[in-house]
Design an enzyme around this catalytic site. Structure first.
Site, PDB file in Angstrom:
ATOM      1  N   SER A 110       0.824  -1.463  -0.120  1.00 39.22           N
ATOM      2  CA  SER A 110       0.261  -0.027  -0.257  1.00 39.22           C
ATOM      3  C   SER A 110       1.311   1.050   0.312  1.00 39.22           C
ATOM      4  O   SER A 110       1.457   0.978  -1.060  1.00 39.22           O
ATOM      5  CB  SER A 110      -0.962  -0.034   1.464  1.00 39.22           C
ATOM      6  OG  SER A 110      -2.114   1.273   1.156  1.00 39.22           O
ATOM      7  N   HIS A 262      -7.470  -6.383  -0.001  1.00 40.17           N
ATOM      8  CA  HIS A 262      -6.172  -5.427  -0.101  1.00 40.17           C
ATOM      9  C   HIS A 262      -5.633  -5.707   1.064  1.00 40.17           C
ATOM     10  O   HIS A 262      -4.103  -5.353   0.579  1.00 40.17           O
ATOM     11  CB  HIS A 262      -6.577  -3.991   0.653  1.00 40.17           C
ATOM     12  CG  HIS A 262      -5.758  -2.479   0.749  1.00 40.17           C
ATOM     13  ND1 HIS A 262      -4.454  -2.316  -0.645  1.00 40.17           N
ATOM     14  CD2 HIS A 262      -5.254  -2.150   1.614  1.00 40.17           C
ATOM     15  CE1 HIS A 262      -4.131  -1.774  -0.494  1.00 40.17           C
ATOM     16  NE2 HIS A 262      -3.972  -1.378   0.626  1.00 40.17           N
TER      17      HIS A 262
END
Length: 280
Positions: A110, A262
């Site tokens: 991320s 994610h």
């Protein structure tokens, strides 16, 4: 042999980098001195905790280091550090140099993926390859009104109230595909950042200092080989970002995991490890 997660042993250490007390965990493989060293960089609102399921696979064959970025985890919540991605990248570069790390492969998740790209841009000679997992890319700088608002008196109180209303469990349920993974351990691990009284001060500085992500023109100048890993169901950094990123980077390949959100390291650590092995 893969080390069991519960038996994972690390040496928690501290080092001063850019006048910040940086916490990191070092996993030395006794018989693999000439192999690459993996350097793990976590994402926003996270810490070294986020790699706990991937690390047992990696350190069965390699040495690895995982650090907490300024403002997060056990690293100092400095109110003097410049919380820009460029400066985060510089801090990681200085960290590599101070530890005299060689043959480094950066794993960034991320926001950590964007910082990994900053390191590859700033000091390509220090980075052998990058593994970018749901990497933040193409975000613009915060709007001017938001930055200006951060200087309003008592803004910390308002931000604290906003964070208090955020339920960590509910947020985690939106970033994983497999909802059964959201257990007490995961909730506790991702709740940690909110416990430090200076955490919000750092987040305000991050809002003020964070520039936009690297542009397409800047990305196209990066020559470091990159493996991009994306969850098809990623709602935080959608898969189309990965598809654009693989086009902009000169030497990159993209793998998309079905039924994955994610938090790829939580959902598919073993597959991720195998793809990393194939790539390096």
């Amino acid at each position: 042999m893969v080390i069991n997660e519960k038996d994972l042993y690390s040496q928690g250490l501290r080092i001063n980098v850019q006048n910040v007390d940086v916490y990191y965990e070092k996993y030395d493989h006794p018989y693999q001195k000439n192999k690459p060293t993996f350097l793990m960089i976590h994402g926003f609102l996270s810490s070294t905790f986020s790699f706990r399921k991937l690390l047992p696979f990696l350190i069965s064959e390699y040495s690895a280091i995982s650090l907490d970025l300024p403002g997060f985890g056990k690293t100092e919540k400095s109110t003097k550090f410049i919380y820009s991605y460029q400066n985060y990248g510089k801090l990681v570069v200085d960290f590599i140099k101070q530890l005299k790390l060689k043959n480094v492969i950066i794993v960034g998740h991320s926001m950590g993926g964007q910082i990994a790209l900053q390191v590859a841009k700033q000091a390509p000679e220090l980075v052998k390859k990058c593994i970018l997992i749901g990497a933040s890319s193409y975000l613009k700088r915060a709007k001017r009104v938001a930055v200006y608002s951060s200087y309003i008196p008592f803004v910390t109180w308002f931000m604290k109230r906003w964070f208090e209303k955020k339920d960590v469990k509910e947020n985690l349920l939106t970033v994983v595909h497999n909802k059964n993974l959201v257990d007490d351990e995961l909730i506790q691990g991702y709740s940690k950042p909110f416990e430090d009284k200076h955490f919000l001060d750092c987040m305000i500085r991050l809002l003020r200092h964070r520039e936009g992500d690297l542009s397409s023109e800047e990305l196209q100048k990066i020559n470091t080989p990159c493996l991009l890993i994306w969850g098809k169901e990623d709602k935080v950094v959608p898969v189309n970002i990965g598809q654009k990123l693989v086009h902009d980077l000169q030497h990159a390949e993209l793998k998309i995991y079905e039924k994955t959100g994610h938090l790829v390291c939580e959902e598919k650590p073993e597959r991720l490890y195998k793809d990393i092995l194939s790539f390096i």
